[in-house]
Design an enzyme around this catalytic site. Structure first.
Site, mmCIF file in Angstrom:
data_model
loop_
_atom_site.group_PDB
_atom_site.id
_atom_site.type_symbol
_atom_site.label_atom_id
_atom_site.label_comp_id
_atom_site.label_asym_id
_atom_site.label_seq_id
_atom_site.Cartn_x
_atom_site.Cartn_y
_atom_site.Cartn_z
ATOM 1 N N SER A 88 0.798 -1.219 0.000
ATOM 2 C CA SER A 88 0.000 0.000 0.000
ATOM 3 C C SER A 88 0.838 1.280 0.000
ATOM 4 O O SER A 88 0.332 2.345 -0.354
ATOM 5 C CB SER A 88 -0.943 0.025 1.209
ATOM 6 O OG SER A 88 -0.214 0.159 2.413
ATOM 7 N N LYS B 223 0.541 4.428 6.734
ATOM 8 C CA LYS B 223 -0.213 5.279 5.816
ATOM 9 C C LYS B 223 0.348 6.698 5.870
ATOM 10 O O LYS B 223 1.121 7.052 6.748
ATOM 11 C CB LYS B 223 -1.702 5.292 6.184
ATOM 12 C CG LYS B 223 -2.411 3.958 6.007
ATOM 13 C CD LYS B 223 -2.558 3.580 4.555
ATOM 14 C CE LYS B 223 -3.279 2.251 4.361
ATOM 15 N NZ LYS B 223 -2.409 1.098 4.651
#
Length: 227
Positions: A43, A86
């Site tokens: 990700s 993230k």
């Protein structure tokens, strides 16, 4: 105690205390202020690849800023306790939107398009099939996205729950690309060990000097010669 022995003893105490402060202080900070994690997904590619090790500073979510890469734990959303990596796109009060209109897709924060040189393939939206969004980030929460927008389970997957935002309390730390802090801590610990060893040597030397100072001085015999 002789003057030399006293000076060596004082030096041993001072050097030993300094070594303990450096060594134990470095260990304490490493334990409390720093952490490490291994990237387990794609990700955040190309910034971080699966298997990469990240050092992070333990920090409160209220201290992170837009653009920071953070590590968080959100088992209610991800189903596991492991840390997730993230990037912070919006903080409390921000309006985050993407990707409407024509032309190249861009994420906007408070109406201003942001520069994202870290994106995989330069793709801000994640490609076709990814829904557009326009959310206001609640206070005390953060809007988080992966750098690989086409393969990231991030705020876009939870838009029905407070605009997909994550609570600041879920943040565990801020990633650091610099090895300077771990290197400094390691140096402090090693220097502390060296100073403690030096202090031990000084203490032994002081003891030897004291023993020599207490050793009896032989007295010459009083010979009486005949008259």
């Amino acid at each position: 105690m002789s003057g030399a022995g006293r000076r060596l003893g004082v030096a041993a105490v001072v050097v030993g205390l300094l070594g303990l402060v450096l060594g134990l202080g470095g260990l304490a900070y490493a334990r409390v202020g720093l952490g490490g994690a291994v990237v387990s997904s794609e990700s955040m590619t190309p910034t971080y690849e699966p298997g990469d090790r990240i050092f992070y500073e333990r920090t409160d979510g209220s201290e992170v800023r837009r653009g920071d890469v953070v590590l968080l734990s959100a088992p209610d959303r991800y189903g596991f306790d492991a840390l997730v990596v993230k990037r912070v796109i919006g903080v409390g009060g921000d309006r985050v939107a993407c990707c409407t209109g024509t032309g190249t897709a861009r994420v906007t924060v408070n109406g201003q398009p942001i520069e994202e040189p870290y994106l995989k393939g330069g793709e801000a939206s994640g490609g076709s099939g990814i829904p557009a969004y326009d959310v206001r980030v609640p206070e005390g929460r953060l809007f988080l996205l992966g750098d690989n927008r086409g393969n990231a389970l991030d705020s876009r997957a939870f838009l029905d729950d407070r605009g997909g935002s994550f609570a600041e309390s879920e943040i565990r730390g801020r990633a650091s690309d610099s090895y300077a802090v771990p290197a400094l801590i390691g140096t402090a610990i090693m220097l502390g060990v060296v100073l403690v060893l030096v202090a031990v040597g000084l203490g032994i030397a002081a003891r030897v000097v004291r023993r020599r100072g207490r050793a009896p001085v032989p007295v010459a015999p009083n010979w009486h010669l005949p008259a």
